[in-house]
Motif scaffolding. Structure first.
Motif, PDB file in Angstrom:
ATOM      1  N   LYS A   5       0.892  -1.144   0.031  1.00  0.00           N
ATOM      2  CA  LYS A   5       0.007  -0.085   0.266  1.00  0.00           C
ATOM      3  C   LYS A   5       0.844   1.352  -0.154  1.00  0.00           C
ATOM      4  CE  LYS A   5      -4.489  -0.830   2.002  1.00  0.00           C
ATOM      5  NZ  LYS A   5      -5.061  -1.324   0.999  1.00  0.00           N
ATOM      6  N   GLU A   6       0.605   2.173  -0.779  1.00  0.00           N
ATOM      7  CA  GLU A   6       1.205   3.467  -0.756  1.00  0.00           C
ATOM      8  C   GLU A   6       0.186   4.769  -0.749  1.00  0.00           C
ATOM      9  OE1 GLU A   6       4.382   3.552  -1.197  1.00  0.00           O
ATOM     10  OE2 GLU A   6       5.253   1.815  -2.204  1.00  0.00           O
ATOM     11  N   VAL A   7       0.677   5.718  -0.146  1.00  0.00           N
ATOM     12  CA  VAL A   7      -0.237   6.719   0.259  1.00  0.00           C
ATOM     13  C   VAL A   7       0.394   8.110  -0.517  1.00  0.00           C
ATOM     14  CG1 VAL A   7      -1.339   8.363   1.872  1.00  0.00           C
ATOM     15  CG2 VAL A   7      -1.051   5.810   2.293  1.00  0.00           C
ATOM     16  N   ILE A   8      -0.079   8.645  -1.435  1.00  0.00           N
ATOM     17  CA  ILE A   8       0.557   9.844  -2.098  1.00  0.00           C
ATOM     18  C   ILE A   8      -0.449  11.053  -1.597  1.00  0.00           C
ATOM     19  CG2 ILE A   8       1.823   8.511  -3.727  1.00  0.00           C
ATOM     20  CD1 ILE A   8      -0.440   9.375  -5.817  1.00  0.00           C
ATOM     21  N   SER A   9       0.479  12.151  -1.720  1.00  0.00           N
ATOM     22  CA  SER A   9      -0.530  13.598  -1.369  1.00  0.00           C
ATOM     23  C   SER A   9      -0.161  14.319  -2.661  1.00  0.00           C
ATOM     24  CB  SER A   9       0.108  14.081  -0.487  1.00  0.00           C
ATOM     25  OG  SER A   9      -0.825  15.146  -0.022  1.00  0.00           O
ATOM     26  N   ILE A  10      -1.216  14.966  -2.919  1.00  0.00           N
ATOM     27  CA  ILE A  10      -1.138  15.569  -4.378  1.00  0.00           C
ATOM     28  C   ILE A  10      -1.589  17.321  -4.376  1.00  0.00           C
ATOM     29  CG2 ILE A  10      -1.667  15.992  -6.808  1.00  0.00           C
ATOM     30  CD1 ILE A  10      -2.527  12.733  -6.620  1.00  0.00           C
ATOM     31  N   PHE A  11      -1.018  18.102  -4.319  1.00  0.00           N
ATOM     32  CA  PHE A  11      -1.508  19.581  -4.196  1.00  0.00           C
ATOM     33  C   PHE A  11      -1.895  19.982  -5.859  1.00  0.00           C
ATOM     34  CE2 PHE A  11       1.020  19.422  -0.547  1.00  0.00           C
ATOM     35  CZ  PHE A  11       0.121  19.905   0.454  1.00  0.00           C
ATOM     36  N   HIS A  15      -9.928  23.812  -8.885  1.00  0.00           N
ATOM     37  CA  HIS A  15     -10.937  24.186  -9.905  1.00  0.00           C
ATOM     38  C   HIS A  15     -11.949  22.960  -9.900  1.00  0.00           C
ATOM     39  CE1 HIS A  15      -8.733  27.894 -10.691  1.00  0.00           C
ATOM     40  NE2 HIS A  15      -7.650  27.429 -10.685  1.00  0.00           N
ATOM     41  N   ALA A  16     -12.906  23.079 -10.966  1.00  0.00           N
ATOM     42  CA  ALA A  16     -13.897  22.055 -11.260  1.00  0.00           C
ATOM     43  C   ALA A  16     -12.918  21.170 -12.357  1.00  0.00           C
ATOM     44  CB  ALA A  16     -15.049  22.609 -12.041  1.00  0.00           C
ATOM     45  N   ASN A  17     -13.389  19.998 -12.207  1.00  0.00           N
ATOM     46  CA  ASN A  17     -12.994  18.927 -12.912  1.00  0.00           C
ATOM     47  C   ASN A  17     -11.442  18.580 -12.771  1.00  0.00           C
ATOM     48  OD1 ASN A  17     -15.423  18.432 -14.655  1.00  0.00           O
ATOM     49  ND2 ASN A  17     -14.858  20.335 -15.744  1.00  0.00           N
ATOM     50  N   VAL A  18     -10.750  19.108 -11.807  1.00  0.00           N
ATOM     51  CA  VAL A  18      -9.382  18.688 -11.420  1.00  0.00           C
ATOM     52  C   VAL A  18      -9.427  17.121 -11.070  1.00  0.00           C
ATOM     53  CG1 VAL A  18      -7.344  19.168 -10.093  1.00  0.00           C
ATOM     54  CG2 VAL A  18      -8.741  20.909 -11.077  1.00  0.00           C
ATOM     55  N   LEU A  19     -10.282  16.863  -9.943  1.00  0.00           N
ATOM     56  CA  LEU A  19     -10.267  15.672  -9.561  1.00  0.00           C
ATOM     57  C   LEU A  19     -10.334  14.549 -10.774  1.00  0.00           C
ATOM     58  CD1 LEU A  19     -10.226  13.632  -7.207  1.00  0.00           C
ATOM     59  CD2 LEU A  19     -12.733  13.939  -6.738  1.00  0.00           C
ATOM     60  N   THR A  20     -11.426  14.889 -11.592  1.00  0.00           N
ATOM     61  CA  THR A  20     -11.558  13.699 -12.572  1.00  0.00           C
ATOM     62  C   THR A  20     -10.510  13.685 -13.298  1.00  0.00           C
ATOM     63  OG1 THR A  20     -13.976  14.591 -12.935  1.00  0.00           O
ATOM     64  CG2 THR A  20     -13.128  13.410 -14.705  1.00  0.00           C
ATOM     65  N   THR A  41      -7.023  23.470   1.365  1.00  0.00           N
ATOM     66  CA  THR A  41      -5.948  23.668   2.221  1.00  0.00           C
ATOM     67  C   THR A  41      -6.025  25.181   2.704  1.00  0.00           C
ATOM     68  OG1 THR A  41      -4.684  24.732   0.341  1.00  0.00           O
ATOM     69  CG2 THR A  41      -4.520  22.286   0.643  1.00  0.00           C
ATOM     70  N   ASP A  42      -5.072  25.769   3.525  1.00  0.00           N
ATOM     71  CA  ASP A  42      -5.225  27.159   3.692  1.00  0.00           C
ATOM     72  C   ASP A  42      -4.937  28.163   2.674  1.00  0.00           C
ATOM     73  OD1 ASP A  42      -2.317  26.123   3.277  1.00  0.00           O
ATOM     74  OD2 ASP A  42      -1.597  27.699   4.740  1.00  0.00           O
ATOM     75  N   ASN A  43      -4.469  27.613   1.589  1.00  0.00           N
ATOM     76  CA  ASN A  43      -4.450  28.446   0.474  1.00  0.00           C
ATOM     77  C   ASN A  43      -5.824  28.115  -0.495  1.00  0.00           C
ATOM     78  OD1 ASN A  43      -4.022  29.391  -2.027  1.00  0.00           O
ATOM     79  ND2 ASN A  43      -2.008  28.923  -2.332  1.00  0.00           N
ATOM     80  N   PRO A  44      -6.562  29.064  -0.671  1.00  0.00           N
ATOM     81  CA  PRO A  44      -7.809  28.794  -1.167  1.00  0.00           C
ATOM     82  C   PRO A  44      -7.782  28.222  -2.810  1.00  0.00           C
ATOM     83  CG  PRO A  44      -7.579  31.321  -0.765  1.00  0.00           C
ATOM     84  CD  PRO A  44      -6.425  30.435  -0.260  1.00  0.00           C
ATOM     85  N   GLU A  45      -6.637  28.437  -3.355  1.00  0.00           N
ATOM     86  CA  GLU A  45      -6.464  28.285  -4.645  1.00  0.00           C
ATOM     87  C   GLU A  45      -5.966  26.862  -4.821  1.00  0.00           C
ATOM     88  OE1 GLU A  45      -3.807  31.116  -6.646  1.00  0.00           O
ATOM     89  OE2 GLU A  45      -4.811  32.980  -6.085  1.00  0.00           O
ATOM     90  N   LEU A  46      -5.697  26.026  -3.867  1.00  0.00           N
ATOM     91  CA  LEU A  46      -5.098  24.626  -3.769  1.00  0.00           C
ATOM     92  C   LEU A  46      -5.894  23.749  -3.109  1.00  0.00           C
ATOM     93  CD1 LEU A  46      -1.291  25.150  -3.084  1.00  0.00           C
ATOM     94  CD2 LEU A  46      -2.462  24.783  -5.550  1.00  0.00           C
ATOM     95  N   ARG A  74       0.346  20.777  -8.815  1.00  0.00           N
ATOM     96  CA  ARG A  74       1.299  21.805  -8.311  1.00  0.00           C
ATOM     97  C   ARG A  74       2.429  20.915  -7.607  1.00  0.00           C
ATOM     98  NH1 ARG A  74       0.474  23.980 -11.874  1.00  0.00           N
ATOM     99  NH2 ARG A  74      -1.405  24.815 -12.369  1.00  0.00           N
ATOM    100  N   ASP A  75       2.090  19.852  -6.973  1.00  0.00           N
ATOM    101  CA  ASP A  75       3.175  19.079  -6.159  1.00  0.00           C
ATOM    102  C   ASP A  75       2.342  17.942  -5.947  1.00  0.00           C
ATOM    103  OD1 ASP A  75       5.652  18.600  -5.136  1.00  0.00           O
ATOM    104  OD2 ASP A  75       5.377  19.832  -3.326  1.00  0.00           O
ATOM    105  N   ILE A  76       3.462  16.773  -5.806  1.00  0.00           N
ATOM    106  CA  ILE A  76       2.952  15.404  -5.576  1.00  0.00           C
ATOM    107  C   ILE A  76       4.198  14.707  -4.648  1.00  0.00           C
ATOM    108  CG2 ILE A  76       3.924  14.594  -7.820  1.00  0.00           C
ATOM    109  CD1 ILE A  76       1.640  12.367  -7.619  1.00  0.00           C
ATOM    110  N   PHE A  77       3.673  14.004  -3.421  1.00  0.00           N
ATOM    111  CA  PHE A  77       4.916  13.482  -3.047  1.00  0.00           C
ATOM    112  C   PHE A  77       4.138  12.224  -2.293  1.00  0.00           C
ATOM    113  CE2 PHE A  77       3.144  16.881  -0.477  1.00  0.00           C
ATOM    114  CZ  PHE A  77       2.679  16.640   0.687  1.00  0.00           C
TER     115      PHE A  77
END
Length: 166
Positions: A5-11, A15-20, A41-46, A74-77
């Protein structure tokens, strides 16, 4: 190569349709998502997407590389287990008669859960914690009649210094 099992976090852009777009990348590559959570997040743009999947080192590398190429990312880790905290929320409706109520309450108390609703014939339990804790609780109450279960999926954060663009 063994699967784990791997857990990744993506910023991502909020916006609409980003998750899709992110999720369809997994589907097109034939990768199954075990758990998915999204939050602001604490940044309304992310927004932050936390994805749990099972794979090997090659799969992980491919996912990280290809996801990073999406212009909405914007970032993935990787949230490595030894350097991160994982939490999940469980809501469970359990049949609880007058005879079984106190025994179920005792288990809930041991796991530091809360009974958030109680009726004559059932109770709803709220439990937050590491996925292993929730799995353990579910094993302990399996001998009672489980009416309904809802789990949020894992969300996580790295320990120590700030990671990512959040």
């Amino acid at each position: 190569m063994a699967n784990k099992k791997e857990v990744i976090s993506i910023f991502v852009d909020n916006h609409a349709n980003v998750l899709t777009r992110v999720v369809s990348l997994f589907g097109r590559r034939g990768f199954n998502i075990d758990s998915l959570t999204v939050s602001t997040t604490d940044n309304p743009e992310l927004s932050r997407i936390t994805i749990v999947f099972t794979g090997n080192e090659q799969t992980l590398s491919q996912i990280l590389t290809q996801t990073q190429k999406l212009e909405v990312v914007r970032d993935i880790f990787l949230l490595e287990k030894e350097n991160s905290l994982y939490r999940e929320l469980l809501l469970m409706k359990i049949s609880a008669t007058k005879e079984t109520r106190s025994a179920v309450k005792e288990i809930v108390d041991i796991y530091r859960g809360k009974i958030i609703s109680l009726s004559k014939d059932s109770m709803i339990v709220e439990l937050t914690g590491a996925p292993e804790k929730l799995d353990g609780f579910m094993e302990m109450v399996a001998c009672y009649e489980i009416i309904e279960v809802c789990r949020t999926g894992i969300t996580g954060i790295s320990r120590g210094p700030l990671v990512g663009t959040e």
